[in-house]
Scaffold this motif. Structure first.
Motif, PDB file in Angstrom:
ATOM      1  N   PRO A   1      -7.623  -2.614  -5.227  1.00 50.21           N
ATOM      2  CA  PRO A   1      -8.554  -3.118  -4.203  1.00 50.21           C
ATOM      3  C   PRO A   1      -8.104  -4.460  -3.633  1.00 50.21           C
ATOM      4  O   PRO A   1      -8.492  -4.824  -2.521  1.00 50.21           O
ATOM      5  CB  PRO A   1      -9.882  -3.231  -4.955  1.00 50.21           C
ATOM      6  CG  PRO A   1      -9.520  -3.285  -6.405  1.00 50.21           C
ATOM      7  CD  PRO A   1      -8.267  -2.480  -6.547  1.00 50.21           C
TER       8      PRO A   1
ATOM      9  N   TYR B   1      -6.306  -3.949  -0.320  1.00 48.80           N
ATOM     10  CA  TYR B   1      -7.187  -3.589   0.792  1.00 48.80           C
ATOM     11  C   TYR B   1      -8.043  -4.779   1.247  1.00 48.80           C
ATOM     12  O   TYR B   1      -8.259  -4.981   2.447  1.00 48.80           O
ATOM     13  CB  TYR B   1      -8.068  -2.413   0.391  1.00 48.80           C
ATOM     14  CG  TYR B   1      -7.301  -1.123   0.240  1.00 48.80           C
ATOM     15  CD1 TYR B   1      -7.073  -0.293   1.332  1.00 48.80           C
ATOM     16  CD2 TYR B   1      -6.767  -0.739  -0.985  1.00 48.80           C
ATOM     17  CE1 TYR B   1      -6.352   0.883   1.215  1.00 48.80           C
ATOM     18  CE2 TYR B   1      -6.041   0.442  -1.133  1.00 48.80           C
ATOM     19  CZ  TYR B   1      -5.838   1.240  -0.025  1.00 48.80           C
ATOM     20  OH  TYR B   1      -5.114   2.386  -0.147  1.00 48.80           O
ATOM     21  N   SER B   2      -8.533  -5.574   0.300  1.00 51.19           N
ATOM     22  CA  SER B   2      -9.345  -6.734   0.697  1.00 51.19           C
ATOM     23  C   SER B   2      -8.490  -7.761   1.431  1.00 51.19           C
ATOM     24  O   SER B   2      -8.955  -8.400   2.391  1.00 51.19           O
ATOM     25  CB  SER B   2     -10.016  -7.362  -0.527  1.00 51.19           C
ATOM     26  OG  SER B   2      -9.055  -7.843  -1.450  1.00 51.19           O
TER      27      SER B   2
ATOM     28  N   ARG C   1       0.833  -1.205   0.000  1.00 51.56           N
ATOM     29  CA  ARG C   1       0.000   0.000   0.000  1.00 51.56           C
ATOM     30  C   ARG C   1       0.867   1.255   0.000  1.00 51.56           C
ATOM     31  O   ARG C   1       0.529   2.265  -0.617  1.00 51.56           O
ATOM     32  CB  ARG C   1      -0.933  -0.006   1.210  1.00 51.56           C
ATOM     33  CG  ARG C   1      -1.987   1.081   1.186  1.00 51.56           C
ATOM     34  CD  ARG C   1      -3.120   0.776   2.110  1.00 51.56           C
ATOM     35  NE  ARG C   1      -2.757   0.795   3.512  1.00 51.56           N
ATOM     36  CZ  ARG C   1      -3.444   1.457   4.447  1.00 51.56           C
ATOM     37  NH1 ARG C   1      -4.500   2.169   4.107  1.00 51.56           N
ATOM     38  NH2 ARG C   1      -3.078   1.414   5.703  1.00 51.56           N
TER      39      ARG C   1
ATOM     40  N   THR D   1     -11.832  -1.049   0.171  1.00 51.24           N
ATOM     41  CA  THR D   1     -11.921  -1.970  -0.974  1.00 51.24           C
ATOM     42  C   THR D   1     -13.137  -1.660  -1.826  1.00 51.24           C
ATOM     43  O   THR D   1     -13.053  -1.539  -3.055  1.00 51.24           O
ATOM     44  CB  THR D   1     -12.004  -3.429  -0.484  1.00 51.24           C
ATOM     45  OG1 THR D   1     -10.887  -3.723   0.342  1.00 51.24           O
ATOM     46  CG2 THR D   1     -12.010  -4.385  -1.670  1.00 51.24           C
TER      47      THR D   1
ATOM     48  N   ARG E   1     -13.181   1.181  -4.161  1.00 50.30           N
ATOM     49  CA  ARG E   1     -12.414   0.967  -5.393  1.00 50.30           C
ATOM     50  C   ARG E   1     -13.033  -0.103  -6.295  1.00 50.30           C
ATOM     51  O   ARG E   1     -12.846  -0.082  -7.499  1.00 50.30           O
ATOM     52  CB  ARG E   1     -10.968   0.573  -5.036  1.00 50.30           C
ATOM     53  CG  ARG E   1     -10.210   1.718  -4.378  1.00 50.30           C
ATOM     54  CD  ARG E   1      -8.984   1.235  -3.603  1.00 50.30           C
ATOM     55  NE  ARG E   1      -8.216   2.377  -3.088  1.00 50.30           N
ATOM     56  CZ  ARG E   1      -8.525   3.061  -2.013  1.00 50.30           C
ATOM     57  NH1 ARG E   1      -9.599   2.736  -1.322  1.00 50.30           N
ATOM     58  NH2 ARG E   1      -7.766   4.077  -1.626  1.00 50.30           N
TER      59      ARG E   1
ATOM     60  N   ALA F   1     -14.197  -8.822  -0.266  1.00 54.35           N
ATOM     61  CA  ALA F   1     -14.738  -7.785   0.612  1.00 54.35           C
ATOM     62  C   ALA F   1     -16.205  -8.039   0.918  1.00 54.35           C
ATOM     63  O   ALA F   1     -16.656  -7.865   2.068  1.00 54.35           O
ATOM     64  CB  ALA F   1     -14.554  -6.413  -0.034  1.00 54.35           C
TER      65      ALA F   1
ATOM     66  N   ASN G   1     -16.005  -6.524  -5.349  1.00 49.38           N
ATOM     67  CA  ASN G   1     -14.912  -7.352  -4.850  1.00 49.38           C
ATOM     68  C   ASN G   1     -15.470  -8.496  -3.993  1.00 49.38           C
ATOM     69  O   ASN G   1     -16.099  -8.268  -2.955  1.00 49.38           O
ATOM     70  CB  ASN G   1     -13.940  -6.496  -4.032  1.00 49.38           C
ATOM     71  CG  ASN G   1     -12.728  -7.281  -3.563  1.00 49.38           C
ATOM     72  OD1 ASN G   1     -12.792  -8.028  -2.594  1.00 49.38           O
ATOM     73  ND2 ASN G   1     -11.617  -7.098  -4.256  1.00 49.38           N
TER      74      ASN G   1
END
Length: 678
Positions: free
Chosen positions: A635, A638-639, A628, A661, A664, A671, A668
């Motif tokens: 994404p 983040y997930s 990050r 997530t 974005r 997520a 997903n």
């Protein structure tokens, strides 16, 4: 009223920032959905008040559409390019190339004083190059609103003009402008629609002589802009500065002794540009550029004497030639892959798109030229771009090889030398003007130019265009990728031993998810260049996507034998080991990858996922946080972090990562599953 941050426009653009608001409209910075790394555009919205009359509304829409039509005709490195007009919720928009950096208005505001003379002159010389281009169109285009706020300076200190909202085409049959718009401090006297005699003021009893703005009105505005930048005083409306007044406001300006008298060269340029009578100004932007050049110290003049882009002749039928260069809209000046033209992030050692080893500052090399007078075989039906896209619609005859006619407004002239449009096509291709590149290659093709070279270059142009619209219009992207493959196939019929054509054809097949054909093309390329690590990388990646793990490992290991520090191959091999449950080996090779290239988010991400497979949640979080920190907005990062935080029972952080997530990627899967658990 401006749209809220996060608003989705046309199903593909997410509003990320408000760049500016004015009487003509609001401009947003938007993120194109589905791109990784994120790609940004500037989107302009037409503002129409609810109190606007029907007549005013129609005039605003007409003016907005004229701006779109005008921008569509302009292809120059110093002018932000039109990408896509569209409508959403009854409002009118168009997307443009996003220009990173600051406007000169903002730079001046932040400096709290006059800007450095030498740098300002260099910037104004670049503005002259853009003005020379638009003034040489047929008919000439007059900007009419040149001012510090409409001149962007990129992080590379390059100029871009960004607002053509009130620009107009010169009409010799008109006595005056239809509309007299613009910012009064920078507007020439003729912006008001008439010119009064010297020393007379305009009034109801003395309206002056009717006249419309021409190229010299932009020269006046450029002089007024230069005055403001070098003095930090906004120019008095429709006033020529008095001799000595500019130097008095900025005593640091360079002076010279001429015939026993001390003069300030740049002040003289400003005064001449801002003359009330346009016949007394510089008669062209090119002439003003030359005058600005003479204001620089002698040792600097030699370095900047040649324009950074070639200025076309003032003939209405002049051929426009621009210097090959990376896109000015790129967020950073990373190396350009000489094989596929992709501009990588700064410091990248291998091309993210094709795996080719990079050199900082690399540009695409000239094509190998063949001289066999072979007539091109009939091409198949070319792909049709939508009328709203930036790619010109290719027009063919029954054999499929006829170039579309070129109008003088496109800046091209008919020629019997096929190498002239061919070379122009290469230049347009390198400057990412794919529409005009295709057009020029087809002209060269119709005139009997080098067959293999033209077909190969057409393939590159269509492929690059297909990649540029991926995520905006998937169908259009796929169609152009198919046509690119056809061009490479046709090129190989004329030169079956052309390594680059086999390699590019393999890339097209892979983009089209024709993985078996891709492997075959890459194998042919490998037989021609057995020591090219990028081919092994492509074979390994394609085999992995096919599920042929043994073949993929074999190709990647051989490629790493040739190029031990090839980070992309390490990452792909690490991914392969993870998918085949050889996780300790995956962690080992991925640690080598992040050590070799600490800014590779892919490497840190895959390392994090490998630690997740080992249930080493703290190590996984550490690696994913490093991914990050590279600036990636994927994404997937983040997930994965959300999953790790939940396993560590840090639910607040897990919820935050889930939210990030879904901002974005609303679909997903990981997520959405975690939302139910939280």
């Amino acid at each position: 009223m401006a749209l809220p941050i996060g608003t989705i426009l046309d199903g593909k653009f997410k509003v990320a920032q408000i760049l500016g608001e004015g009487g003509m409209g609001t401009v947003y910075k938007v993120e194109q959905l589905g791109t990784n790394p994120p790609y940004y555009y500037a989107v302009k919205e037409l503002l129409i008040s609810s109190n606007t009359s029907e007549e005013e509304r129609n005039q605003s829409i007409e003016r907005f559409n004229k701006e779109i039509a005008l921008l569509r005709s302009l292809k120059h490195p110093r002018i932000a390019a039109l990408m896509l007009p569209f409508q959403d919720r009854g409002n009118y928009y168009f997307a443009m190339e996003f220009v990173p950096g600051r406007s000169l208005e903002k730079i001046l505001e932040d400096s709290k004083g006059p800007l450095p003379e030498e740098q300002t002159i260099k910037w104004m010389m670049q503005v002259c190059e853009a003005l020379s281009y638009i003034h040489s169109r047929n008919p000439p285009i007059i900007l009419r609103d040149l001012k510090p706020g409409n001149i962007m300076i990129t992080p590379d200190n390059e100029v871009q003009l960004i607002d053509f909202g009130i620009a107009r085409r010169f009409d010799p049959n008109k006595r005056t402008n239809t509309e007299n718009l613009g910012t009064i401090s920078y507007a020439s006297p003729e912006h008001l629609g008439s010119i009064t005699a010297p020393g007379q003021r305009r009034s109801a009893h003395n309206p002056g002589r009717p006249v419309q703005t021409d190229a010299r009105a932009d020269v006046y505005s450029l002089g007024a802009t230069l005055y403001h930048l070098l003095t930090n005083y906004e120019p008095d409306p429709i006033q020529t500065p008095a001799p000595g007044s500019v130097l008095a406001k900025n005593p640091k300006l360079l002076t010279r002794e001429v015939n026993g008298k001390r003069i300030c060269p740049v002040e003289q340029v400003i005064i001449k540009a801002m003359q009330q009578e346009r016949e007394q100004r510089f008669q062209s932007a090119d002439a003003m550029r030359n005058a600005l050049l003479s204001c620089l110290p002698a040792e600097v003049q030699a370095r900047v004497a040649s324009p950074t882009v070639q200025i076309p002749a003032m003939s209405p039928a002049a051929t426009v030639v621009v210097k090959a260069q990376p896109s000015l809209s790129a967020p950073a000046s990373g190396p350009v892959c000489p094989r596929c033209g992709f501009q990588n992030r700064p410091g990248a050692k291998f091309c993210k798109r094709d795996g080719y080893q990079l050199v900082q500052g690399a540009v695409p090399p000239p094509q190998t030229r063949t001289h066999q007078p072979i007539q091109a075989r009939p091409a198949r039906q070319p792909l049709q771009a939508r009328s709203s896209s930036i790619l010109a619609r290719p027009v063919t005859n029954s054999r499929g090889i006829q170039a579309r006619p070129v109008s003088p407004s496109n800046g091209a002239t008919a020629t019997r030398d096929p190498m002239i449009p061919y070379r122009a096509g290469l230049q347009y291709l390198n400057s990412k003007n794919y529409a005009e590149a295709v057009n020029q290659f087809k002209i060269s093709q119709a005139q009997g130019g080098p067959v293999y070279d033209i077909l190969y270059s057409l393939g590159r142009a269509y492929r690059q265009y297909g990649l540029s619209v991926r995520g905006i219009d998937q169908k259009l992207s796929q169609e152009n990728m198919k046509y690119a493959a056809e061009q490479f196939e046709e090129a190989l019929r004329h030169n079956s031993s052309a390594f680059n054509a086999h390699f590019q054809l393999g890339m097209c097949y892979r983009d089209l998810e024709l993985l078996t054909q891709a492997v075959q093309s890459f194998k042919k390329a490998l037989s021609l260049a057995p020591d090219d690590a990028a081919v092994y990388y492509q074979l390994g990646l394609t085999s992995l996507e096919q599920g042929s793990y043994r073949d993929a490992e074999s190709y990647l290991r051989e490629g790493m034998r040739l190029s031990p520090e090839h980070v992309l191959m390490m990452v792909t091999l690490g991914r392969l080991y993870s998918e085949t449950r050889r996780v300790p080996e995956a962690i080992e090779v991925l640690r080598r990858a992040v050590k070799a290239e600490p800014e590779s988010w892919d490497a840190w991400y895959q390392l994090g996922r490998a630690h997740m497979r080992m249930k080493e949640w703290k190590y996984a979080v550490s690696a994913l946080e490093r991914a990050r920190q590279t600036g990636s907005q994927s994404p997937l990062i983040y997930s994965s972090l959300a999953n790790c935080y939940l396993k560590l029972n840090r639910k607040a952080e897990a919820r935050q990562m889930v939210d990030e997530t879904l901002k974005r990627d609303r679909n997903n899967t990981e997520a959405l599953r975690l939302v139910k658990q939280l």
